[in-house]
Design an enzyme around this catalytic site. Structure first.
Site: not given
Ligand code: FCB
Length: 464
Positions: A167, A350
């Site tokens: 991320e 995720e």
């Protein structure tokens, strides 16, 4: 509840964690400080004044945690390697003791038939590198590639999937733009060089990994479908600006499209050849999804070209995030439509939710909201596969209740409850649900036509 849909043979079932959130052992075996150690120890940064010094003590309890994974029947564990364990000063030779931990963990996983999936960078930059500018400094990209080489030299024969960065959008915006995450800088759009240097580090690391391993290599991004609130041109422009920042800045250049308009970091940052390095082909795109974002035009004088607002009408998690399973289908189909043949296969690296799960009088932890959440999101993945998106796996965030960054220990994302004081692990009812889902999927059961046994670019152990 009706049974969750079935998935293609070989679909990879996993769980995710990250080093600073679970390992603890902050000063053990020569580990140096990271930006998160520094940040967490500053007064007022973390809501419960906690730190990751001990976290879930996974560093010492990894064998118990691997046994929990084996009990789940997962085919993969996504963990991250702590750069400050491998290179405490941020450069120079690898620390053998740091590598030894990941060696032990990797072998413990393989012994149980679980694929090790290693993220090289989940936000824990060695503090000495932050002291020389962190990701604002181009040199950090080169340091990252050297670190990638050191880790792959030891683990390249056993890690089954490599992820360079986790991320980078969240790291840039929260860490350098807004300052709510480490290293706590508040640069707003002046943080954009951090995007370029992370992307450059990613591209250089892909090349370093290729030289050491034949396993697939990925980048994991956070994606959030944009819901434009309002119907003016200014609202739509704000939606496009937010979409470019969150969803395109770290994907367009990697897939060879260059920077989105208005987000090009500028010639003083981008050097000749950088875009080619950044576009070094990847094998897998890691997708993290939690919720869509509501966006409308900003107030007059705002330093940002958009404003965010709550999305009403959805259930909410303990994090106050809206629960929108179809947003995952929407984003997967949207990625396919936007990038077409340039899009590699996807793994959901995720997906998960925080609820205030506590043991009942019998010591059991019931979390029906998490089961409903995961069920809904897996249906969304299945729907995207049915629409032709190549999704190869799904990793629940997280195996354990862990240290949730600025929220400290106040947000529980685990399939397994962790008592912060005793470190006792108690599988929640969602753990049993996920275990049964994986077992059913392994047994075979009815499959969607056309999806079984299709060609795979690479083989994964375990599932299916
Ligand atoms: C993601 C992070 C992960 C965890 C979840 C809840 O943005 O990658 O470490 O904090 O959110």
């Amino acid at each position: 509840m009706t049974s969750t849909p079935t998935f293609p043979a070989g679909f990879r079932w996993g769980v995710s964690t990250s080093a600073y959130q679970v390992e603890g052992a902050a000063g053990t075996d020569g580990r140096g400080p990271s930006v998160w150690d520094t940040f967490a120890h500053q007064t007022g940064r973390i809501v419960d004044d906690s730190t990751g010094d001990v976290a879930c003590d996974h560093y010492h309890r990894y064998a118990e945690d691997v046994a929990l994974m084996a009990g789940l029947g997962v085919s993969a564990y996504r963990f991250s390697v702590a750069w400050p364990r491998i290179q405490p000063p941020g450069s120079g030779p690898a620390s053998p003791r740091g590598l030894d931990f990941y060696d032990r963990l990797t072998d413990a996983l393989l012994t149980r038939g679980i694929d090790p999936v290693a993220t090289l960078y989940h936000w824990d930059l060695p503090q000495p590198l932050e002291d020389t500018g962190g990701w604002l400094n181009r040199d950090t990209a080169h340091r990252f590639a050297e670190y990638a080489d050191l880790v792959a030299a030891r683990l390249g024969d056993r890690v089954r999937l490599w992820i360079t960065l986790n991320e980078p959008f969240v790291h840039m915006s929260f860490g350098y733009g807004l300052g709510t995450h480490a290293p706590g800088r508040q640069l707003l759009f002046d943080a954009v060089p951090v995007a370029h240097h992370q992307l450059l580090g990613h591209g250089l690391a892909v090349a370093a990994l290729r030289a050491r391993t034949t396993s697939p290599v990925a980048l994991t991004n956070n994606y959030s479908p944009v819901r434009v609130l309002g119907d003016t041109d200014a609202d739509r422009a704000a939606g496009a600006a937010y979409d470019a920042l969150h969803n395109r800045l770290f994907t367009d250049p990697v897939l060879g499209l260059g920077y989105p308009p208005d987000l090009e970091p500028g010639p003083e940052v981008v050097r000749d050849g950088d875009l080619t390095t950044i576009a070094t082909p990847i094998d897998v795109l890691g997708v993290n999804y939690y919720n869509p974002t509501g966006v409308h035009a900003p107030e007059e004088g705002s330093p940002l070209p958009f404003a965010q607002a709550d999305l009403d009408g959805y259930p909410r998690t303990a994090f106050d995030w809206p629960v929108v399973p179809d947003g995952l289908r929407e984003l997967l189909v949207g990625l396919r439509d936007r990038y077409g043949d340039a899009l590699p296969p996807i793994e959901i690296t995720e997906s998960g939710c925080a609820y205030d799960d506590e043991p009942d009088a019998d010591g059991r932890v019931h979390d029906p909201e998490r089961i409903a959440y995961l069920d809904g999101h897996l249906r969304a993945v299945r729907a995207a596969i049915d629409e032709g998106v190549d999704v190869r796996g799904y990793f629940v965030w997280s195996l354990l209740d862990n240290w949730e960054w600025a929220e400290g220990f106040t947000k529980r994302f685990g399939l397994v409850h962790v008592d912060v004081d005793t470190q006792a692990r108690t599988p929640k009812s969602s753990y049993a649900w996920y275990r049964d889902l994986i077992a059913r999927s392994r047994e075979g059961g009815p499959r969607a036509p056309g999806l079984d046994g299709g060609p795979r670019a690479f083989g994964f152990g375990g599932g299916g």
